[in-house]
Design a protein around this motif. Sequence first.
Motif, PDB file in Angstrom:
ATOM      1  N   LEU A  20       0.861  -1.176   0.000  1.00 37.45           N
ATOM      2  CA  LEU A  20       0.000   0.000   0.000  1.00 37.45           C
ATOM      3  C   LEU A  20       0.897   1.226   0.000  1.00 37.45           C
ATOM      4  N   SER A  21       0.716   2.077  -0.971  1.00 36.11           N
ATOM      5  CA  SER A  21       1.505   3.293  -1.096  1.00 36.11           C
ATOM      6  C   SER A  21       0.556   4.485  -1.128  1.00 36.11           C
ATOM      7  N   VAL A  22       0.809   5.457  -0.248  1.00 41.42           N
ATOM      8  CA  VAL A  22      -0.010   6.672  -0.200  1.00 41.42           C
ATOM      9  C   VAL A  22       0.930   7.864  -0.264  1.00 41.42           C
ATOM     10  N   ASN A  23       0.697   8.739  -1.215  1.00 45.12           N
ATOM     11  CA  ASN A  23       1.496   9.951  -1.363  1.00 45.12           C
ATOM     12  C   ASN A  23       0.759  11.141  -0.757  1.00 45.12           C
ATOM     13  N   GLN A  24       1.495  12.130  -0.352  1.00 51.59           N
ATOM     14  CA  GLN A  24       0.944  13.393   0.167  1.00 51.59           C
ATOM     15  C   GLN A  24       0.050  13.149   1.381  1.00 51.59           C
ATOM     16  N   ILE A  25       0.582  12.461   2.370  1.00 54.99           N
ATOM     17  CA  ILE A  25      -0.210  12.038   3.537  1.00 54.99           C
ATOM     18  C   ILE A  25       0.377  12.565   4.840  1.00 54.99           C
ATOM     19  N   SER A  26       1.211  13.580   4.795  1.00 53.97           N
ATOM     20  CA  SER A  26       1.972  14.008   5.969  1.00 53.97           C
ATOM     21  C   SER A  26       1.095  14.386   7.156  1.00 53.97           C
ATOM     22  N   ASN A  27       1.592  14.008   8.331  1.00 53.08           N
ATOM     23  CA  ASN A  27       1.010  14.371   9.623  1.00 53.08           C
ATOM     24  C   ASN A  27      -0.460  13.984   9.766  1.00 53.08           C
ATOM     25  N   GLN A  28      -0.780  12.777   9.364  1.00 54.30           N
ATOM     26  CA  GLN A  28      -2.142  12.282   9.514  1.00 54.30           C
ATOM     27  C   GLN A  28      -2.086  10.865  10.062  1.00 54.30           C
ATOM     28  N   HIS A  29      -3.201  10.429  10.631  1.00 51.49           N
ATOM     29  CA  HIS A  29      -3.354   9.028  11.007  1.00 51.49           C
ATOM     30  C   HIS A  29      -4.021   8.313   9.845  1.00 51.49           C
ATOM     31  N   LEU A  30      -3.494   7.167   9.524  1.00 49.42           N
ATOM     32  CA  LEU A  30      -4.007   6.369   8.426  1.00 49.42           C
ATOM     33  C   LEU A  30      -4.586   5.089   9.010  1.00 49.42           C
ATOM     34  N   THR A  31      -5.860   4.820   8.748  1.00 53.87           N
ATOM     35  CA  THR A  31      -6.504   3.595   9.209  1.00 53.87           C
ATOM     36  C   THR A  31      -6.637   2.659   8.017  1.00 53.87           C
ATOM     37  N   ILE A  32      -6.176   1.426   8.188  1.00 56.28           N
ATOM     38  CA  ILE A  32      -6.208   0.425   7.133  1.00 56.28           C
ATOM     39  C   ILE A  32      -7.045  -0.741   7.638  1.00 56.28           C
ATOM     40  N   ARG A  33      -8.096  -1.076   6.894  1.00 57.00           N
ATOM     41  CA  ARG A  33      -8.965  -2.190   7.266  1.00 57.00           C
ATOM     42  C   ARG A  33      -9.150  -3.105   6.070  1.00 57.00           C
ATOM     43  N   ILE A  34      -9.184  -4.400   6.344  1.00 55.51           N
ATOM     44  CA  ILE A  34      -9.485  -5.379   5.309  1.00 55.51           C
ATOM     45  C   ILE A  34     -10.627  -6.240   5.820  1.00 55.51           C
ATOM     46  N   THR A  35     -11.663  -6.373   4.989  1.00 52.01           N
ATOM     47  CA  THR A  35     -12.809  -7.214   5.328  1.00 52.01           C
ATOM     48  C   THR A  35     -13.042  -8.210   4.197  1.00 52.01           C
ATOM     49  N   ASP A  36     -13.713  -9.310   4.556  1.00 52.68           N
ATOM     50  CA  ASP A  36     -14.151 -10.216   3.500  1.00 52.68           C
ATOM     51  C   ASP A  36     -15.472  -9.675   2.943  1.00 52.68           C
ATOM     52  N   LEU A  37     -16.022 -10.366   1.958  1.00 48.60           N
ATOM     53  CA  LEU A  37     -17.236  -9.868   1.305  1.00 48.60           C
ATOM     54  C   LEU A  37     -18.472  -9.964   2.198  1.00 48.60           C
ATOM     55  N   LEU A  38     -18.364 -10.677   3.314  1.00 50.20           N
ATOM     56  CA  LEU A  38     -19.466 -10.749   4.272  1.00 50.20           C
ATOM     57  C   LEU A  38     -19.378  -9.634   5.315  1.00 50.20           C
ATOM     58  N   GLY A  39     -18.313  -8.832   5.254  1.00 54.18           N
ATOM     59  CA  GLY A  39     -18.147  -7.729   6.194  1.00 54.18           C
ATOM     60  C   GLY A  39     -17.353  -8.071   7.432  1.00 54.18           C
ATOM     61  N   ASN A  40     -16.804  -9.283   7.515  1.00 55.86           N
ATOM     62  CA  ASN A  40     -15.994  -9.676   8.668  1.00 55.86           C
ATOM     63  C   ASN A  40     -14.657  -8.942   8.629  1.00 55.86           C
ATOM     64  N   LEU A  41     -14.321  -8.268   9.719  1.00 54.41           N
ATOM     65  CA  LEU A  41     -13.071  -7.530   9.805  1.00 54.41           C
ATOM     66  C   LEU A  41     -11.923  -8.513  10.018  1.00 54.41           C
ATOM     67  N   LEU A  42     -10.954  -8.501   9.082  1.00 48.71           N
ATOM     68  CA  LEU A  42      -9.823  -9.428   9.132  1.00 48.71           C
ATOM     69  C   LEU A  42      -8.521  -8.742   9.500  1.00 48.71           C
ATOM     70  N   PHE A  43      -8.427  -7.451   9.224  1.00 45.43           N
ATOM     71  CA  PHE A  43      -7.183  -6.707   9.446  1.00 45.43           C
ATOM     72  C   PHE A  43      -7.572  -5.282   9.799  1.00 45.43           C
ATOM     73  N   ASN A  44      -6.965  -4.744  10.851  1.00 48.26           N
ATOM     74  CA  ASN A  44      -7.259  -3.366  11.264  1.00 48.26           C
ATOM     75  C   ASN A  44      -5.998  -2.777  11.861  1.00 48.26           C
ATOM     76  N   ARG A  45      -5.519  -1.703  11.275  1.00 46.07           N
ATOM     77  CA  ARG A  45      -4.293  -1.071  11.766  1.00 46.07           C
ATOM     78  C   ARG A  45      -4.416   0.444  11.618  1.00 46.07           C
ATOM     79  N   VAL A  46      -3.934   1.145  12.634  1.00 49.40           N
ATOM     80  CA  VAL A  46      -3.848   2.609  12.566  1.00 49.40           C
ATOM     81  C   VAL A  46      -2.373   2.974  12.570  1.00 49.40           C
ATOM     82  N   GLU A  47      -1.978   3.738  11.580  1.00 51.31           N
ATOM     83  CA  GLU A  47      -0.580   4.151  11.417  1.00 51.31           C
ATOM     84  C   GLU A  47      -0.477   5.665  11.560  1.00 51.31           C
ATOM     85  N   SER A  48       0.583   6.125  12.183  1.00 53.16           N
ATOM     86  CA  SER A  48       0.905   7.551  12.220  1.00 53.16           C
ATOM     87  C   SER A  48       1.838   7.857  11.065  1.00 53.16           C
ATOM     88  N   CYS A  49       1.463   8.796  10.238  1.00 49.30           N
ATOM     89  CA  CYS A  49       2.267   9.150   9.064  1.00 49.30           C
ATOM     90  C   CYS A  49       2.904  10.508   9.298  1.00 49.30           C
TER      91      CYS A  49
END
Length: 86
Positions: A20-49
Amino acid sequence: TEFADALQVFPNPFDSGFTLSVNQISNQHLTIRITDLLGNLLFNRVESCSGYNYNHTIDLNNYEDGIYLLEIMADEKRVMKKIIKQ
């Protein structure tokens, strides 16, 4: 939107993980979530950029092959992308 244009997910489809590459994201919190097609949360991470660009490889080697939804949020901005593990 500008936020969606600043996002890149590669490779997609992927075998074991993707970058995952995000440009122009300085000084923000980035939340990354991955779900399956049923809506089950499989991955959840908050990153400080603190830099201008964010690059991170996400390992999904232990997940079943299939279609997943990747949700990326920064402040009030939100983007959803379909990712495919094969």
